[in-house]
Design a protein around this motif. Structure first.
Motif, PDB file in Angstrom:
ATOM      1  N   PHE A   8      39.019  50.133  21.909  1.00 32.65           N
ATOM      2  CA  PHE A   8      38.870  51.570  22.123  1.00 32.65           C
ATOM      3  C   PHE A   8      38.876  52.226  20.750  1.00 32.65           C
ATOM      4  CE2 PHE A   8      40.987  50.502  26.196  1.00 32.65           C
ATOM      5  CZ  PHE A   8      40.065  51.035  27.066  1.00 32.65           C
ATOM      6  N   HIS A   9      37.962  53.165  20.525  1.00 34.99           N
ATOM      7  CA  HIS A   9      37.945  53.904  19.266  1.00 34.99           C
ATOM      8  C   HIS A   9      38.983  55.019  19.359  1.00 34.99           C
ATOM      9  CE1 HIS A   9      33.462  52.701  18.434  1.00 34.99           C
ATOM     10  NE2 HIS A   9      34.269  51.667  18.535  1.00 34.99           N
ATOM     11  N   VAL A  10      40.251  54.661  19.193  1.00 38.01           N
ATOM     12  CA  VAL A  10      41.332  55.628  19.412  1.00 38.01           C
ATOM     13  C   VAL A  10      41.336  56.755  18.377  1.00 38.01           C
ATOM     14  CG1 VAL A  10      42.816  53.991  20.631  1.00 38.01           C
ATOM     15  CG2 VAL A  10      43.046  54.269  18.157  1.00 38.01           C
ATOM     16  N   ASP A  11      40.598  56.587  17.295  1.00 34.55           N
ATOM     17  CA  ASP A  11      40.494  57.638  16.287  1.00 34.55           C
ATOM     18  C   ASP A  11      39.440  58.683  16.650  1.00 34.55           C
ATOM     19  OD1 ASP A  11      38.784  55.284  15.835  1.00 34.55           O
ATOM     20  OD2 ASP A  11      37.882  56.577  14.304  1.00 34.55           O
ATOM     21  N   ALA A  19      40.520  58.493  25.060  1.00 36.28           N
ATOM     22  CA  ALA A  19      41.438  59.563  25.452  1.00 36.28           C
ATOM     23  C   ALA A  19      42.246  59.172  26.686  1.00 36.28           C
ATOM     24  CB  ALA A  19      40.663  60.858  25.705  1.00 36.28           C
ATOM     25  N   ILE A  20      41.593  58.546  27.647  1.00 36.16           N
ATOM     26  CA  ILE A  20      42.292  58.082  28.859  1.00 36.16           C
ATOM     27  C   ILE A  20      43.325  57.020  28.481  1.00 36.16           C
ATOM     28  CG2 ILE A  20      41.989  56.802  31.020  1.00 36.16           C
ATOM     29  CD1 ILE A  20      39.235  58.251  31.264  1.00 36.16           C
ATOM     30  N   PHE A  21      42.930  56.084  27.607  1.00 34.95           N
ATOM     31  CA  PHE A  21      43.850  55.038  27.167  1.00 34.95           C
ATOM     32  C   PHE A  21      45.047  55.636  26.431  1.00 34.95           C
ATOM     33  CE2 PHE A  21      45.200  52.008  23.871  1.00 34.95           C
ATOM     34  CZ  PHE A  21      45.670  51.001  24.684  1.00 34.95           C
ATOM     35  N   LEU A  22      44.807  56.587  25.537  1.00 32.85           N
ATOM     36  CA  LEU A  22      45.918  57.215  24.806  1.00 32.85           C
ATOM     37  C   LEU A  22      46.847  57.985  25.742  1.00 32.85           C
ATOM     38  CD1 LEU A  22      44.008  58.377  21.601  1.00 32.85           C
ATOM     39  CD2 LEU A  22      45.696  56.520  21.790  1.00 32.85           C
ATOM     40  N   PRO A  37      41.331  52.817   9.741  1.00 29.53           N
ATOM     41  CA  PRO A  37      40.270  52.047  10.403  1.00 29.53           C
ATOM     42  C   PRO A  37      40.520  50.544  10.305  1.00 29.53           C
ATOM     43  CG  PRO A  37      39.496  52.919   8.312  1.00 29.53           C
ATOM     44  CD  PRO A  37      40.863  53.494   8.539  1.00 29.53           C
ATOM     45  N   THR A  38      40.168  49.839  11.367  1.00 24.61           N
ATOM     46  CA  THR A  38      40.284  48.375  11.392  1.00 24.61           C
ATOM     47  C   THR A  38      38.947  47.714  11.711  1.00 24.61           C
ATOM     48  OG1 THR A  38      40.939  48.336  13.723  1.00 24.61           O
ATOM     49  CG2 THR A  38      42.712  48.455  12.090  1.00 24.61           C
ATOM     50  N   HIS A  39      37.920  48.507  11.958  1.00 24.93           N
ATOM     51  CA  HIS A  39      36.591  47.997  12.295  1.00 24.93           C
ATOM     52  C   HIS A  39      35.616  48.373  11.190  1.00 24.93           C
ATOM     53  CE1 HIS A  39      32.773  47.752  14.628  1.00 24.93           C
ATOM     54  NE2 HIS A  39      33.389  46.697  15.124  1.00 24.93           N
ATOM     55  N   THR A  44      39.351  52.738  14.618  1.00 25.72           N
ATOM     56  CA  THR A  44      40.630  52.055  14.813  1.00 25.72           C
ATOM     57  C   THR A  44      40.603  51.380  16.181  1.00 25.72           C
ATOM     58  OG1 THR A  44      41.714  53.763  13.504  1.00 25.72           O
ATOM     59  CG2 THR A  44      43.137  52.347  14.829  1.00 25.72           C
ATOM     60  N   LEU A  45      40.517  50.043  16.168  1.00 28.03           N
ATOM     61  CA  LEU A  45      40.464  49.263  17.408  1.00 28.03           C
ATOM     62  C   LEU A  45      41.696  48.382  17.588  1.00 28.03           C
ATOM     63  CD1 LEU A  45      36.785  47.926  17.239  1.00 28.03           C
ATOM     64  CD2 LEU A  45      37.602  49.995  18.350  1.00 28.03           C
ATOM     65  N   ASP A  46      42.301  47.976  16.475  1.00 25.68           N
ATOM     66  CA  ASP A  46      43.457  47.076  16.513  1.00 25.68           C
ATOM     67  C   ASP A  46      44.722  47.918  16.450  1.00 25.68           C
ATOM     68  OD1 ASP A  46      42.013  44.417  16.226  1.00 25.68           O
ATOM     69  OD2 ASP A  46      41.205  45.581  14.547  1.00 25.68           O
TER      70      ASP A  46
END
Length: 91
Positions: A8-11, A19-22, A37-39, A44-46
């Motif tokens: 999920f691109h939580v950023d 947004a649902i996941f957060l 960022p991790t991708h 930010t995926l990790d």
């Protein structure tokens, strides 16, 4: 602690699934610790998740040398106490 590649691109605040996941992790009183960022595309995926009230993780950072689409490894210090050593006398 929960960690891993959540994909999920939580950023990205415009990403509906993120947004649902957060909201979901917030409903369980969890805190997401990775802020960079991790991708390779800058997202930010990790993630590293803990209870909001825990202080088990500190000094979270990312590297930038992995040869994959996840160009960054997540590093942190774990603030975990070791249990006392137990001695037993056996006859």
């Amino acid at each position: 602690m929960i960690s891993g590649d959540f994909n999920f691109h939580v950023d990205d605040q415009a990403n509906r699934e993120a947004a649902i996941f957060l909201d979901l992790i917030d409903s369980f009183n969890l805190k997401q610790h990775v802020t960079g960022p991790t991708h390779r595309d800058g997202h930010t995926l990790d993630l590293l998740l803990t209870r909001s009230t825990d202080d088990a993780i500190s000094h979270v950072s990312t590297t930038n040398y992995l040869p994959s689409d996840h160009h960054a490894a997540v590093k942190c210090l774990l603030n975990i106490n070791h249990p006392d050593h137990v001695k037993r006398k056996i006859r």
